[in-house]
Design a protein around this motif. Sequence first.
Motif, PDB file in Angstrom:
ATOM      1  N   GLY A 191      -9.962  -4.489  -0.614  1.00 25.61           N
ATOM      2  CA  GLY A 191     -10.899  -2.509  -0.298  1.00 25.61           C
ATOM      3  C   GLY A 191      -9.104  -1.797   0.057  1.00 25.61           C
ATOM      4  O   GLY A 191      -9.275  -0.096  -0.463  1.00 25.61           O
ATOM      5  N   LEU A 192      -8.236  -2.260   1.079  1.00 27.75           N
ATOM      6  CA  LEU A 192      -7.414  -1.236   1.475  1.00 27.75           C
ATOM      7  C   LEU A 192      -6.763  -0.320   0.509  1.00 27.75           C
ATOM      8  O   LEU A 192      -6.222   0.228   0.525  1.00 27.75           O
ATOM      9  CB  LEU A 192      -6.797  -1.797   2.172  1.00 27.75           C
ATOM     10  CG  LEU A 192      -5.254  -0.443   2.452  1.00 27.75           C
ATOM     11  CD1 LEU A 192      -6.512   0.612   4.010  1.00 27.75           C
ATOM     12  CD2 LEU A 192      -4.617  -1.436   3.866  1.00 27.75           C
ATOM     13  N   GLN A 219      -6.150   5.894  -4.599  1.00 31.23           N
ATOM     14  CA  GLN A 219      -7.508   6.502  -4.734  1.00 31.23           C
ATOM     15  C   GLN A 219      -6.785   7.707  -3.958  1.00 31.23           C
ATOM     16  O   GLN A 219      -6.672   8.848  -4.903  1.00 31.23           O
ATOM     17  CB  GLN A 219      -8.954   6.328  -4.422  1.00 31.23           C
ATOM     18  CG  GLN A 219      -8.858   5.689  -5.074  1.00 31.23           C
ATOM     19  CD  GLN A 219      -9.821   6.247  -6.945  1.00 31.23           C
ATOM     20  OE1 GLN A 219     -10.116   6.863  -6.572  1.00 31.23           O
ATOM     21  NE2 GLN A 219      -9.970   4.973  -7.331  1.00 31.23           N
ATOM     22  N   ASN A 269       0.870  -1.880   0.134  1.00 30.10           N
ATOM     23  CA  ASN A 269      -0.182   0.042  -0.238  1.00 30.10           C
ATOM     24  C   ASN A 269       0.446   1.421   0.048  1.00 30.10           C
ATOM     25  O   ASN A 269       0.420   1.985  -0.739  1.00 30.10           O
ATOM     26  CB  ASN A 269      -1.252   0.132   1.161  1.00 30.10           C
ATOM     27  CG  ASN A 269      -2.295  -0.937   1.473  1.00 30.10           C
ATOM     28  OD1 ASN A 269      -3.209  -0.743   0.486  1.00 30.10           O
ATOM     29  ND2 ASN A 269      -2.404  -2.081   1.802  1.00 30.10           N
ATOM     30  N   ASN A 304      -7.927  -0.566  -3.091  1.00 28.31           N
ATOM     31  CA  ASN A 304      -8.145   0.480  -3.477  1.00 28.31           C
ATOM     32  C   ASN A 304      -8.061   1.467  -3.094  1.00 28.31           C
ATOM     33  O   ASN A 304      -8.652   3.061  -4.205  1.00 28.31           O
ATOM     34  CB  ASN A 304      -8.921  -0.460  -3.972  1.00 28.31           C
ATOM     35  CG  ASN A 304      -9.251  -1.434  -4.479  1.00 28.31           C
ATOM     36  OD1 ASN A 304      -8.784  -1.812  -6.131  1.00 28.31           O
ATOM     37  ND2 ASN A 304     -10.589  -2.472  -4.904  1.00 28.31           N
ATOM     38  N   THR A 305      -8.576   1.438  -2.189  1.00 28.66           N
ATOM     39  CA  THR A 305      -8.892   3.299  -1.392  1.00 28.66           C
ATOM     40  C   THR A 305      -7.431   3.846  -1.226  1.00 28.66           C
ATOM     41  O   THR A 305      -7.273   4.821  -1.596  1.00 28.66           O
ATOM     42  CB  THR A 305      -8.948   3.042   0.003  1.00 28.66           C
ATOM     43  OG1 THR A 305     -10.209   2.011   0.842  1.00 28.66           O
ATOM     44  CG2 THR A 305      -9.127   4.078   0.990  1.00 28.66           C
ATOM     45  N   THR A 306      -6.227   3.251  -1.324  1.00 29.34           N
ATOM     46  CA  THR A 306      -4.768   3.615  -1.375  1.00 29.34           C
ATOM     47  C   THR A 306      -4.374   4.500  -2.427  1.00 29.34           C
ATOM     48  O   THR A 306      -3.717   5.005  -3.112  1.00 29.34           O
ATOM     49  CB  THR A 306      -3.813   2.578  -0.730  1.00 29.34           C
ATOM     50  OG1 THR A 306      -3.558   1.536  -1.692  1.00 29.34           O
ATOM     51  CG2 THR A 306      -3.419   2.844   0.652  1.00 29.34           C
TER      52      THR A 306
END
Length: 230
Positions: free
Chosen positions: A141-142, A148, A15, A144-146
């Motif tokens: 999910g984490l 963004q 990440n 994909n969030t990082t």
Amino acid sequence: MPLRIFRSRSVSGANLVQVLVVAALFSFQVLVALYLQKVLGYGAAETGLAMLPAAVVIGAVSLGLSARLNARFGERNVLLAGIVLLVGVLALLARVPVRAGYAVDLLPVMLLAAGFGLALPALTSLDMSGASEEDAGLASGLFNTTQQIGMALGVAVLSTLAASRTESLAADGRTAAEALTGGYRLAFAVGAGLLAPAFVVALAMLRRPERQTAQEPTDDTPAPARAVTV
């Protein structure tokens, strides 16, 4: 979000690397388009066509070649090679001239963007390899969030640096094209600088856990019976 997910070196490292890589590469995706239009005078359609080779090579590498390279050389090695190619992309852009020729100055950059097609699939695999079955959805999910977060930070920071440098050069009497190019060069150089710690983190933290191929004998494991010869 359960913070235990960050106990995995692979998840934490992947990440962090992704934030740095995506932030750096958005200077390519956003600022190159601005450079083509505001400095070289390309229209919207011409800009899209000029950047098409990058999209083609990224798609071809990520969908066709990256899986075979990962299986042969390992995800971490492929990721490191991809980051090196991306450093080359931004290093070349950091020297882009005011009157660039597409074939000489920009097409090689578009082709080297294949590094993103190598880096992202390898990075995704390394991230998921560090998560347990219970945390697989959380890790995805984490990740994909990082991604963004990296996009937002990259656009905000690098665009601000480019605009500030452009204003400074314009105040010194440079032409509009020279001032804009100077601003973009600074953003590309900073983007290349972001990839250096990404390479170090990938080298230090990202290793796919070795698969257990055979059960090692323990003290509690009975030894196999031996044939007795007479």
